[in-house]
Design an enzyme around this catalytic site. Structure first.
Site, PDB file in Angstrom:
ATOM      1  N   HIS A   1       1.095  -1.398  -0.160  1.00 28.13           N
ATOM      2  CA  HIS A   1      -0.230  -0.531  -0.279  1.00 28.13           C
ATOM      3  C   HIS A   1       0.718   1.426  -0.161  1.00 28.13           C
ATOM      4  O   HIS A   1       1.693   1.313   0.582  1.00 28.13           O
ATOM      5  CB  HIS A   1      -1.396  -0.125   1.237  1.00 28.13           C
ATOM      6  CG  HIS A   1      -2.227  -0.891   0.807  1.00 28.13           C
ATOM      7  ND1 HIS A   1      -3.289  -0.217   0.597  1.00 28.13           N
ATOM      8  CD2 HIS A   1      -2.098  -1.752   0.247  1.00 28.13           C
ATOM      9  CE1 HIS A   1      -4.380  -1.482   0.819  1.00 28.13           C
ATOM     10  NE2 HIS A   1      -3.619  -2.555   0.347  1.00 28.13           N
TER      11      HIS A   1
ATOM     12  N   GLU B   1     -10.531   2.216   1.337  1.00 23.54           N
ATOM     13  CA  GLU B   1     -10.739   3.075   2.619  1.00 23.54           C
ATOM     14  C   GLU B   1     -10.910   4.068   2.866  1.00 23.54           C
ATOM     15  O   GLU B   1     -11.503   4.605   4.025  1.00 23.54           O
ATOM     16  CB  GLU B   1      -9.485   3.043   3.260  1.00 23.54           C
ATOM     17  CG  GLU B   1      -8.002   4.099   2.096  1.00 23.54           C
ATOM     18  CD  GLU B   1      -7.185   3.537   1.798  1.00 23.54           C
ATOM     19  OE1 GLU B   1      -6.230   4.282   3.509  1.00 23.54           O
ATOM     20  OE2 GLU B   1      -6.079   4.269   1.472  1.00 23.54           O
TER      21      GLU B   1
HETATM   22  C1  NOJ Z   1      -3.584   2.530   4.427  1.00 23.74           C
HETATM   23  C2  NOJ Z   1      -3.525   1.807   3.737  1.00 23.74           C
HETATM   24  O1  NOJ Z   1      -4.260   1.807   2.599  1.00 23.74           O
HETATM   25  C3  NOJ Z   1      -5.022   0.777   4.645  1.00 23.74           C
HETATM   26  O2  NOJ Z   1      -4.896  -0.656   3.720  1.00 23.74           O
HETATM   27  C4  NOJ Z   1      -4.050   1.006   6.170  1.00 23.74           C
HETATM   28  O3  NOJ Z   1      -5.563  -0.129   7.038  1.00 23.74           O
HETATM   29  C5  NOJ Z   1      -3.615   2.152   6.718  1.00 23.74           C
HETATM   30  N1  NOJ Z   1      -2.924   2.833   6.039  1.00 23.74           N
HETATM   31  C6  NOJ Z   1      -3.380   1.627   8.225  1.00 23.74           C
HETATM   32  O4  NOJ Z   1      -1.939   0.604   7.536  1.00 23.74           O
HETATM   33 CA    CA Z   2      -4.040   4.119   1.058  1.00 26.70          CA
END
Ligand code: NOJ
Ligand code: CA
Length: 664
Positions: free
Chosen positions: A439, A464
Site C-alpha cells: 500500500h 478505505e
Molecule cells: C493505508 C492503507 O491503504 C490501509 O489499507 C491501511 O489500513 C492503513 N494505511 C493503515 O496502515
Molecule cells: Ca492507502
C-alpha cells in the site's frame, strides 16, 4: 559539471548516411509505425497509427553528466523481431503472446555507447535508453527530455502528478487542459477514435515518470521525473537501462485492458521455484478501524486480539478463503503520525502470535503480517531480513506493507530512493518465500513478471476512502479499469455489503478516525460491490467487510465460489467512465463482473466466451431493479450455454456478478 545532452547532434545525419531510409519500425500487423527523425539538432520520434499521426515528432534525450558522446561517434541500426508465447504462475492470463518488431539505434563513441531501443507491437509502442559509459562509475541524470507531442487534442483520463501519492480522483480533460498528470495516462483521440495510454514498464533504480505540459495550453508533455532532495533525478550505474516509455494503443477501450504489452516488456521470472506463490482470497481485521469502531492501538476497542484472530481464521476456513490479515497486531501504532517507530517483531500483548499462527496452520489458513512503516524507511530496512525470517518461521508467506507518512530526509515516495526501497522489499521477501501486497506503493510497471511474489498493490484511491471521505463514485470505478488497472493488479479491497455502515452507526463506541464520518457510505449498489471482485483484478483478493456482515448473507456465496487464481480474462465491453464488463476463467468455472457509472444501463451479453457444448449453472447476483434500493440484491440461477445471451440490467451506480459452473 552538468552537461546538456540531447541525443547526439547530427545523429540523424549519420543515420541517414548509414541507411537509405529514415529509421522506422512497424508493428507485426503493419498498423503502427514509429519513426526516428531529426528536429533541429536533436533526435525525435513520432508514431503513426493506421497511416495517421498520433504522436508528432517528440524529443528524446537527457540532461546528464556523463552522457556526452565524443565528436567521432558512429551510428548503427539493428532490427529484430520476436514472436513467442510464455506462461506465468498467476495473472489475468496465464499464457501471453509477446510479438513485436524492434529497432535499435546505437551510437558508439570512444567514451560511450548509447542505444535507443524501440519496439512496435500490435497493441502499442515502447522505447527505452541504454548506456554504457567508459571511464566513469556513474551517470547523474539531471533531467530526462522525452516528450509526447500529440497530433490531436484528445480526451484524457488521469490523476494529477504527485511524487508522494496516487490516491487522487480522476479528471476527464482535453489534453490542452492537463497541466500535469501521472500514468497510466489514458486518452481517446477525437479525429480517429484511437484509444491509448501512456505509462512505463520495468521501473527499476530510477524515479517514476510523470507528464508535465510543455507550455500552458499545449497538447504536448515532457517527462517530469520525481527528484531527489538535491534536485538530481537519478544517479545510475555506468551501465544502465532506463524503464520503457510505453504507449498502449487500441481501437476499442477494452483493447487497452486486454493488452499484455506492459508484462511483455518485463523480463521472465527471476524466482525459479514459484510453487510457494499462491493467489488467495482473504479477510481481515481492517474495515473496523477505518469505520472508527476498532483501533490499531491496543486498548478496549483493539481489533487485532487473539479472540478476533481465532474468529477470523474460523470464518476464512469455513468459507473457502485462504488468508487472514490483522492490522494493528504489532507494537508501535501509538507512534503512527509521530516518530513512526514500529516494532515489526513484537506483537501487542493481547495478540498471541504463536498460538494464532499455530491455529491458522491447523485450519489450513495463511496468516498475513502487516507492516505499516509510516514512511520510516531506514528503520524498516534495518530489520527487513530479521522480520521476514521471523514471519517465515511462523509460516507467514504474505506481508502487506504500508507507507502512510512522509519519507524522512525529504525523499519522495516515487523518487529513485523510493523505487530502490520498494524493490529491496520485494527481493528480500523473495528470499524468505514471502509475497508482497504494497500500500502507498510505487506504481506497477509489470515487474510482477520478473518478481512474481510482487502480487498486488494499492496505488489509487481504494475502499478505505469510503469510510472517512466522500469516497469513490461509480464513475471513478468505471475509469479505474482503463487507467490505474492497466498498470497491473490492485488491492482495492472490494466487497462492502453494509452500504450505509448500519453496524458502525449503531455502535456507541464509534469514533471519528480520519475526519467527520457520519455522512460516509458506499456509493454503489451491493451487486456492484460483488462485481468488483471480478472487475478489479488482484491475485490477493479481499472480502473487505466485517465478517458479521457476510455471515448468512446469500450474496457472500459469490465470493465463496470465486477463485482469486485465474487462467484467462477478457474485458468484453466497456467505455471509459461509463461501464465495464469483464469475464474470467479459473479452471472450468467462469465469472463475470459488470458495472455502470451513475446511469442505469442494460447491456446485452452474448455468452460465447463459455466452453462450447457445456451447460453451466449461471448464478446471477443482480441489482433489484424493482425495488431500486442499492442494498437489495436479486439472486437467480438458470442453465445456460455458450449460445445464450443474457441481459445485464443495472441501476445507477449498479452492477452485476455472475458465476458459471459446469452442470455435473
Ligand atoms: C493505508 C492503507 O491503504 C490501509 O489499507 C491501511 O489500513 C492503513 N494505511 C493503515 O496502515
Ligand atoms: Ca492507502
Amino acid at each position: 559539471m552538468k552537461t546538456a545532452f540531447y541525443i547526439p547532434l547530427g545523429i540523424l545525419a549519420i543515420a541517414s548516411a548509414s541507411c537509405s531510409q529514415q529509421p522506422s519500425v512497424t508493428s507485426p500487423d503493419g498498423s503502427i509505425e514509429v519513426n526516428l527523425l531529426r528536429t533541429d539538432s536533436t533526435l525525435a520520434y513520432s508514431v503513426d497509427v493506421d497511416g495517421k499521426q498520433l504522436i508528432l515528432p517528440s524529443m528524446l534525450g537527457f540532461e546528464a553528466e556523463g552522457l556526452t558522446p565524443a565528436a567521432d561517434a558512429k551510428l548503427s541500426l539493428k532490427t529484430s523481431s520476436l514472436d513467442e508465447e510464455w506462461t506465468q504462475p498467476w495473472g489475468e492470463n496465464k499464457r501471453n503472446r509477446n510479438n513485436y518488431k524492434e529497432l535499435a539505434l546505437t551510437l558508439t563513441a570512444p567514451n560511450l555507447e548509447m542505444t535507443v531501443r524501440v519496439r512496435a507491437f500490435n497493441d502499442g509502442v515502447a522505447f527505452r535508453y541504454e548506456w554504457n559509459v567508459q571511464g566513469r562509475d556513474s551517470v547523474t541524470v539531471m533531467d530526462e527530455l522525452t516528450q509526447f507531442n500529440f497530433a490531436d487534442n484528445a480526451k484524457s483520463w488521469s490523476i494529477p502528478a504527485d511524487f508522494d501519492s496516487y490516491e487522487k480522483d480522476y479528471r476527464t480533460l482535453p489534453l490542452d487542459e492537463v497541466e500535469n498528470a501521472n500514468t497510466p495516462f489514458t486518452f481517446l483521440t477525437n479525429t480517429d477514435g484511437i484509444y491509448g495510454s501512456i505509462h512505463e514498464a520495468a521501473l527499476y533504480d530510477y524515479p517514476e515518470m510523470t507528464l508535465l505540459q510543455t507550455e500552458h495550453g499545449a497538447k504536448s508533455f515532457r517527462t517530469a521525473l520525481a527528484p531527489m532532495p538535491d534536485g538530481v533525478k537519478a544517479v545510475t550505474g555506468a551501465i544502465f537501462t532506463t524503464p520503457w516509455r510505453t504507449i498502449q494503443i487500441g481501437r476499442k477501450a477494452t483493447d487497452l485492458i486486454n493488452s499484455a504489452m506492459i508484462l511483455n516488456l518485463n523480463e521472465p521470472s527471476k524466482i525459479k521455484d514459484t510453487s510457494w506463490i499462491k493467489p488467495q482470497k482473504y479477510v481481515g481485521i481492517w474495515w473496523g478501524m477505518h469505520l472508527g469502531t476498532q483501533t490499531w492501538i491496543m486498548g478496549p476497542q483493539h481489533g487485532a486480539t487473539t479472540e478476533n484472530a481465532f474468529k477470523y481464521i474460523d470464518f476464512a476456513a469455513d468459507n473457502n478463503l485462504q488468508g487472514v490479515l490483522f492490522e494493528g497486531w504489532n507494537e508501535g501504532w501509538e507512534n503512527w503520525g509521530g516518530n513512526q517507530h514500529f516494532d515489526y517483531l513484537k506483537a501487542y500483548a493481547d495478540f498471541d502470535i504463536d498460538s494464532i499462527a499455530r491455529y491458522a496452520s491447523k485450519r489450513g489458513i495463511e496468516l498475513w503480517a502487516h507492516n505499516e512503516t509510516g514512511g520510516n524507511i531506514p528503520e524498516y530496512e534495518a530489520v527487513l531480513d530479521s522480520a521476514f525470517a521471523y514471519y517465515n518461521s511462523l509460516g507467514i508467506h504474505t506481508v502487506k506493507t504500508g507507507y502512510a507518512g512522509g519519507f524522512k530526509h525529504g525523499y519522495y515516495h516515487h523518487s529513485q530512493y523510493g523505487v530502490r526501497h520498494y524493490q529491496k522489499v520485494v527481493e528480500t521477501a523473495a528470499k524468505y518465500n514471502i509475497m508482497i501486497d504494497a500500500h502507498e506503493p510505487i506504481k506497477e510497471t509489470g515487474i510482477r513478471r520478473t518478481w512474481p511474489n510482487m502480487m498486488t498493490r494499492e496505488g489509487a484511491k481504494g475502499m478505505e476512502w469510503n469510510a472517512w471521505s466522500d469516497g469513490n463514485s461509480a464513475e471513478y470505478l468505471c475509469i479505474l479499469p482503463f487507467a490505474r488497472l492497466l498498470a497491473g493488479p490492485m488491492d482495492y479491497t472490494p466487497g462492502i455489503f453494509d452500504l450505509n455502515y448500519e453496524r458502525a452507526r449503531n455502535d456507541a463506541r464509534r469514533i471519528q478516525w480520519n475526519g467527520p464520518n457520519e455522512h460516509c457510505c458506499i456509493k454503489t449498489t451491493i451487486a456492484r460491490q460483488i462485481a468488483n471482485w471480478v472487475i478489479i483484478y488482484s491475485p490477493l483478493q479481499m472480502g473487505a467487510d466485517l465478517i458479521e456482515n457476510y455471515d448468512n448473507h446469500p450474496g457472500f456465496r459469490f465470493f465463496r465460489d470465486f477463485n482469486a487464481d485465474c487462467d484467462w480474462s477478457e474485458a468484453l465491453q466497456g467505455e471509459i467512465g461509463e461501464y465495464i464488463v469483464v469475464a474470467r476463467r479459473a479452471g472450468e468455472n467462469f465469472y463475470v463482473g459488470a458495472g455502470t457509472n451513475g446511469e442505469a444501463r442494460t447491456l446485452s451479453l452474448p455468452l460465447d466466451f463459455l466452453e462450447k457444448g457445456v451447460t453451466y449453472t449461471a448464478t446471477i447476483y443482480a441489482d433489484n431493479c424493482d425495488s431500486a434500493v442499492a442494498q437489495d440484491l436479486s439472486i437467480d440461477s438458470r442453465d445456460v450455454t455458450a449460445a445464450d445471451t443474457l441481459d445485464i440490467r443495472m441501476l445507477p451506480a449498479g452492477g452485476q456478478a455472475i458465476s458459471f459452473m459446469p452442470k455435473k
